[in-house]
Every structure is written in C-alpha cells, then in structure tokens.
Design a protein around this motif. Structure first.
Motif, PDB file in Angstrom:
ATOM      1  N   SER A 112       1.020  -1.027  -0.075  1.00  0.00           N
ATOM      2  CA  SER A 112      -0.074  -0.015  -0.011  1.00  0.00           C
ATOM      3  C   SER A 112       1.039   1.208  -0.027  1.00  0.00           C
ATOM      4  CB  SER A 112      -1.040  -0.002   1.237  1.00  0.00           C
ATOM      5  OG  SER A 112      -1.743  -1.280   1.288  1.00  0.00           O
ATOM      6  N   TYR A 113       1.901   1.031   0.581  1.00  0.00           N
ATOM      7  CA  TYR A 113       2.969   2.340   0.992  1.00  0.00           C
ATOM      8  C   TYR A 113       3.504   2.431  -0.371  1.00  0.00           C
ATOM      9  CZ  TYR A 113       7.244   4.287   2.438  1.00  0.00           C
ATOM     10  OH  TYR A 113       8.670   5.146   2.292  1.00  0.00           O
ATOM     11  N   LYS A 114       4.145   1.391  -0.960  1.00  0.00           N
ATOM     12  CA  LYS A 114       4.769   1.700  -2.360  1.00  0.00           C
ATOM     13  C   LYS A 114       3.865   2.079  -3.321  1.00  0.00           C
ATOM     14  CE  LYS A 114       8.921   0.008  -0.999  1.00  0.00           C
ATOM     15  NZ  LYS A 114       9.843   0.883  -0.910  1.00  0.00           N
ATOM     16  N   GLY A 406      -8.537   7.578  -1.739  1.00  0.00           N
ATOM     17  CA  GLY A 406      -9.295   6.375  -1.139  1.00  0.00           C
ATOM     18  C   GLY A 406      -8.344   5.695  -0.055  1.00  0.00           C
ATOM     19  N   LEU A 407      -7.012   5.681  -0.451  1.00  0.00           N
ATOM     20  CA  LEU A 407      -6.013   4.805   0.653  1.00  0.00           C
ATOM     21  C   LEU A 407      -6.084   5.749   1.961  1.00  0.00           C
ATOM     22  CD1 LEU A 407      -2.863   4.251  -1.973  1.00  0.00           C
ATOM     23  CD2 LEU A 407      -4.419   2.488  -0.508  1.00  0.00           C
ATOM     24  N   PHE A 408      -5.905   7.077   1.909  1.00  0.00           N
ATOM     25  CA  PHE A 408      -5.902   7.873   3.123  1.00  0.00           C
ATOM     26  C   PHE A 408      -7.216   7.722   3.928  1.00  0.00           C
ATOM     27  CE2 PHE A 408      -1.669   9.216   1.574  1.00  0.00           C
ATOM     28  CZ  PHE A 408      -1.004   9.392   2.555  1.00  0.00           C
ATOM     29  N   PRO A 424      -2.337  -2.813  -4.791  1.00  0.00           N
ATOM     30  CA  PRO A 424      -1.949  -2.155  -6.105  1.00  0.00           C
ATOM     31  C   PRO A 424      -3.225  -2.235  -7.206  1.00  0.00           C
ATOM     32  CG  PRO A 424      -0.007  -3.429  -5.093  1.00  0.00           C
ATOM     33  CD  PRO A 424      -1.328  -3.563  -4.227  1.00  0.00           C
ATOM     34  N   TYR A 425      -3.628  -3.538  -7.260  1.00  0.00           N
ATOM     35  CA  TYR A 425      -4.793  -4.031  -8.379  1.00  0.00           C
ATOM     36  C   TYR A 425      -5.973  -3.017  -8.082  1.00  0.00           C
ATOM     37  CZ  TYR A 425      -1.739  -8.043  -8.619  1.00  0.00           C
ATOM     38  OH  TYR A 425      -0.687  -8.969  -9.011  1.00  0.00           O
ATOM     39  N   VAL A 426      -6.402  -2.703  -6.724  1.00  0.00           N
ATOM     40  CA  VAL A 426      -7.596  -1.903  -6.422  1.00  0.00           C
ATOM     41  C   VAL A 426      -7.228  -0.483  -7.002  1.00  0.00           C
ATOM     42  CG1 VAL A 426      -9.009  -0.815  -4.705  1.00  0.00           C
ATOM     43  CG2 VAL A 426      -8.249  -3.212  -4.500  1.00  0.00           C
ATOM     44  N   CYS A 427      -6.213  -0.134  -6.772  1.00  0.00           N
ATOM     45  CA  CYS A 427      -5.580   1.543  -6.978  1.00  0.00           C
ATOM     46  C   CYS A 427      -5.450   1.466  -8.698  1.00  0.00           C
ATOM     47  CB  CYS A 427      -4.397   1.853  -6.370  1.00  0.00           C
ATOM     48  SG  CYS A 427      -4.630   1.912  -4.673  1.00  0.00           S
ATOM     49  N   VAL A 428      -5.318   0.463  -9.187  1.00  0.00           N
ATOM     50  CA  VAL A 428      -5.111   0.747 -10.873  1.00  0.00           C
ATOM     51  C   VAL A 428      -6.404   0.436 -11.271  1.00  0.00           C
ATOM     52  CG1 VAL A 428      -4.490  -0.435 -12.845  1.00  0.00           C
ATOM     53  CG2 VAL A 428      -2.413  -0.146 -10.933  1.00  0.00           C
ATOM     54  N   ALA A 429      -7.450  -0.257 -10.730  1.00  0.00           N
ATOM     55  CA  ALA A 429      -8.676  -0.684 -11.308  1.00  0.00           C
ATOM     56  C   ALA A 429      -9.706   0.536 -11.086  1.00  0.00           C
ATOM     57  CB  ALA A 429      -9.317  -1.832 -10.703  1.00  0.00           C
ATOM     58  N   ALA A 459     -14.057   7.437  -3.941  1.00  0.00           N
ATOM     59  CA  ALA A 459     -15.218   6.432  -3.275  1.00  0.00           C
ATOM     60  C   ALA A 459     -14.947   4.967  -3.797  1.00  0.00           C
ATOM     61  CB  ALA A 459     -16.194   6.866  -3.685  1.00  0.00           C
ATOM     62  N   LEU A 460     -14.598   4.667  -4.985  1.00  0.00           N
ATOM     63  CA  LEU A 460     -14.435   3.429  -5.614  1.00  0.00           C
ATOM     64  C   LEU A 460     -13.125   2.527  -4.934  1.00  0.00           C
ATOM     65  CD1 LEU A 460     -15.250   4.122  -9.533  1.00  0.00           C
ATOM     66  CD2 LEU A 460     -16.603   2.764  -7.743  1.00  0.00           C
ATOM     67  N   THR A 461     -12.122   3.403  -4.848  1.00  0.00           N
ATOM     68  CA  THR A 461     -11.109   2.775  -4.482  1.00  0.00           C
ATOM     69  C   THR A 461     -11.043   2.474  -2.755  1.00  0.00           C
ATOM     70  OG1 THR A 461      -9.216   4.418  -5.380  1.00  0.00           O
ATOM     71  CG2 THR A 461      -8.538   3.309  -3.512  1.00  0.00           C
TER      72      THR A 461
END
Length: 491
Positions: A112-114, A406-408, A424-429, A459-461
C-alpha cells in the motif's frame, strides 16, 4: 535584451538565497528543513507554489467562458485546508514523518505504501513537467526565439538553474526562495493591473466599479444543477481537490512538515487557505479588465482564454515594463512550483522507493537523475507537439489522485486492515472504472464529469479496499504460543 538581463538577475538572486541557506546542510536539511521554518513564511510561499506558471496565464482567461465562478472552488479550498490542518497534520506530526506516504506503511502495509508513493511520483512528474513545458514555450515564443536560443537549451538551462539552487539545501532553501518568488509574482501582478487600469483611463475606484458591473463578474451559480459551474459541485470539489492535491501531495506537505510544531503548521495551513481567495480574485479581475481593454482598442478577444494575458502583456501592447513584469511573474510562478516538485520527487524516491533516507550520496544522485528525467519529459512533450496529448496527461494526473484519496480515507476513518497484496490492483482498477463511467455517461446522457470525478474515484478505491479487508479466519490472525501451553488468537 532587457528581458534576458531581468531573468539573469532574478536567477542570481535565487542562487544567492540558495547559497545562504545551505550552510552546514545535510539530509535533514534537504528533507525536513531541520524543522525550523517560520510558519508565516511557509504560508506565504505556498501561495506562490500553488500558482504555477499555467495558473498565472490561464486564470485571467477563465472569465471568458465561466466568468468568476472559479471563486466558488476557491471558497471550497478553505474547507479542504481546514480539514488538512486538523485531520491530516496531527497524524503527520505525531508520527514525525519525512514523507506523508510512510503513514500508509504503518497503517496498511508495505505494498500500500509503495503504491501510494508510486502514484505520487507518476502524477507529480507528468503534471509538473507539463506545467513547466507550457511556461518554457511561452518564454521561448515571446522572449528567447528573438535572440536565437534553441528550445532544448532553454529547457536544459532553466532546469539546471533550479537544480543549482536546490541541490544542497532542498526544502530549507525552497521555504526562502518561494517567499521571494511569491513576492515577485504578486508585485508583478499588481503592477500589471495598475498598467491596464491606466490604459483604460480609469482610477482604481472606477475599475472596481466597472468590474462589479461587468457581465463576467458573476461568481455564484445556484440555478443550474447540470452545469459543472454549479456552486455545490464547485464548493465540494474544491474541498476535495485541496485535500488531495495539498494534503495528500508530498510536494505541498513537505514545506508544512518543516514548521517547528504542529500548532505552527496549522496556523500556516489555515492562513494559506484564506489567502488563496483574494489571490485568485486579483487574477480574475485582471481578466475582466483585459476584456474591457480589448473592446476599447477594437481588438478581438482570443479564441483561447490562455492567450488573453499574453496577447497584451507579452506582445508589448502595454509597453516594455509590462513585458518585463509578465516575464518575472510567469518565471516566478513557474519556478516556485517546479523547484518544490523536483525536491519532493527526490525525497519520495529516496525515502519511499529506495528506502535509504540517510544515504546522502543517493540523494545527490537522485536529484540529478530526476532533473534529467524532468528535462526528458518536457522535450518529449515538445516532440509530440499535440494539445490533445497535453490534455490527456492532465486527465491522467487528475485520475491518479483518486486512489491516494481512497487509501488515506480508508486508513484514517476505519480500523480494519486490508489484504495488502491486492491494494495495487484496486488502485489501478479504480481510475479505469472511472474512465469507463465517464465515457459511458457522456455517451448515454451527455453529462460530462468535472472535478467531482475525483470524489467518485476515491469512493471506488475506498470500496475496493473495504472489499479486500481482512476478516476473521483470514491471514490477518495468527496463533501465538504462550508459555504454559495456552495458545491465543492474535492480530
């Protein structure tokens, strides 16, 4: 020759400030400014850092199509900056972070950090390079072509100068140079406004009255819910844009983390938030005055709003003094954003990606390398020479901030962990889904998403992270062996 001399003198001042502020400098100085920056200087300098060279040129021209409705978003910025001051800054200061993305490692995990740091590096490099490219093109067209300087030399020379005055002091130098550059930018802006008022044959009071009566002085839009200029869309979009592009952006937050204490950083952020409204009001007022001047002189308004200020200020229609002021203003605005971007990119690469915060040799090499990549991006944009490509890059930058939001938000407002390997997959999708929604909605209904797309992306993230959260029975839990034979279930 006067303009070239002005630019040279301007850079000599920056180099002098850089030399003064780099005595006994080390990595702590470069990354954190030794945490000794006066909050009022940080606040003043951040105004200039937020106003890039493109902003200096573009905001006056906004009145041609959207009147002064941009101020609605600026009002929303204030809410966003208060959220940063009292939600994000306490977390950053409690953990004594060098980069804000380190929080994701503590809260969600290494991947998540990277991922967060990588999204920042991608969006900041492309966004900062595009902004600086546009400014280089303006200077090339109106100043340097006349003296035969090739565009690649312009780019290499300007980026090299930024590297020179930031290479040792880093963020500590930027606190002082940003203050100087913000002062230059506003002095130039105010003097240009005074010159335009004089060309119109008005007093300052007459000009204020004329602006208030002009049809382009409309600020608020409450009656059209479909319009992207609707007040509530602009207001809440402004708040989220401020949170994401300031509070979740290492470039902007690195200066705030150099303040002596959390209280100082909060004063800095709140003051900066309120100052952003009158700053943009001046730019928009200048735009209306320029339209008045075009009408008075029988000059057709340009097709593109970005050409409004250069049409008068850079062409010599208002005299050599205004050309010099315009050059200083654009250079000051461009450099106060580009220099902090290079410093933040260097910091994030060394700390977040390489994981070698104490390696001074790596930091120096990375700073040179990132400056070289920055030059490469700018020259690539020149080779492509397509406005549509530039627009596409800006869209890409706007989409890459959604996953950070979304992450924060997930980290701050939930207590659950995530399946770190899936992040990483969620953040790209998420941006890809947003892109599909945007095109589908536009095709089906004609509705075009504006800045509200950022909120949807975030919101999606968030939803994706929630769907991958760890639950009982997953690898989040483990069996700890306790002396005496009694085992316990632990997180």
């Amino acid at each position: 020759m006067v303009i070239i001399t002005t630019i040279i003198v301007y850079f000599l001042v920056l180099l002098l400030i850089g030399r003064i502020t780099t005595r006994h400098s080390d990595n702590d100085t470069f990354y954190r400014g030794n945490r000794q920056s006066p909050w009022y200087m940080v606040a003043f300098g951040m105004v200039g850092a937020s106003i890039s060279g493109i902003t200096f040129v573009s905001v006056p021209g906004m009145v041609m199509k959207t009147d002064m409705t941009y101020l609605q978003m600026c009002i929303g910025f204030i809410l966003g900056y208060f959220a940063i001051a009292f939600i994000l800054l306490p977390v950053y200061y409690r953990l004594r972070l060098t980069t804000i993305y380190s929080y994701l490692k503590e809260r969600l995990g290494l991947r998540s950090y990277k991922t967060g740091a990588s999204f920042f590096l991608l969006s900041k490099m492309t966004g900062a390079a595009v902004r600086f490219y546009v400014v280089c093109m303006i200077l090339q067209k109106f100043v340097l072509d006349a003296v035969g300087v090739p565009f690649p030399i312009t780019v290499i020379g300007l980026v090299a100068l930024i590297w020179l005055y930031t290479r040792r002091g880093g963020i500590k130098t930027l606190v002082w140079t940003d203050t100087f550059q913000t002062l230059c930018m506003f002095v130039a802006l105010i003097l240009i406004i005074i010159n335009v008022i004089s060309a119109l044959g008005m007093s300052v009071g007459d000009a204020v009255g004329a602006i208030a009566r002009d049809s382009h002085s409309r600020v608020f839009v409450f009656d059209d819910w479909v319009s992207t200029q609707n007040f509530w869309k602009q207001f809440f979009s402004g708040a989220f844009v401020a949170i994401v592009m300031t509070g979740l952006d290492q470039d902007m937050m690195q200066k705030n983390l150099t303040c002596k204490s959390l209280r100082d950083a909060q004063k800095d952020m709140c003051t900066y938030g309120f100052a952003f409204v009158p700053a943009n009001l001046l730019f928009l007022a200048l735009g209306i005055l320029l339209l008045m001047l075009a009408q008075k002189q029988g000059i057709a308004a340009p097709a593109m709003g970005d050409d409004l200020l250069p049409m008068f200020a850079a062409s010599g229609r208002l005299g050599t003094t205004v050309v010099v002021l315009f050059t200083i203003g654009v250079v000051a605005a461009a450099f106060s954003s580009a220099d902090s971007a290079l410093t933040a990119l260097t910091t994030s690469f060394c700390v977040d990606i390489a994981g070698r915060e104490d390696d001074e040799t790596l930091r120096k090499r990375a700073h040179i390398g990132i400056a070289a990549v920055f030059v490469g991006f700018i020259l690539a944009f020149k080779a492509l020479n397509s406005t549509s490509v530039i627009d596409a890059i800006y869209i890409l930058c706007s989409y890459t901030y959604g996953p950070l939001l979304g992450l924060f938000v997930y980290g701050l407002f939930t207590k659950r962990k995530v399946q770190d390997r899936l992040v990483p997959y969620v953040c790209v999708a998420s941006p890809l889904i947003c892109l599909a929604i945007d095109y589908g909605t536009r095709y089906a209904t004609g509705y075009v998403f504006g800045y509200e797309m950022l909120m949807l992306n975030g919101a999606l993230t968030f939803a994706g992270l929630w769907g991958t959260r760890r639950i009982k029975g997953s690898s989040e839990f483990r069996i700890d062996k306790v002396p005496g034979g009694n085992n316990r279930l632990a997180k």
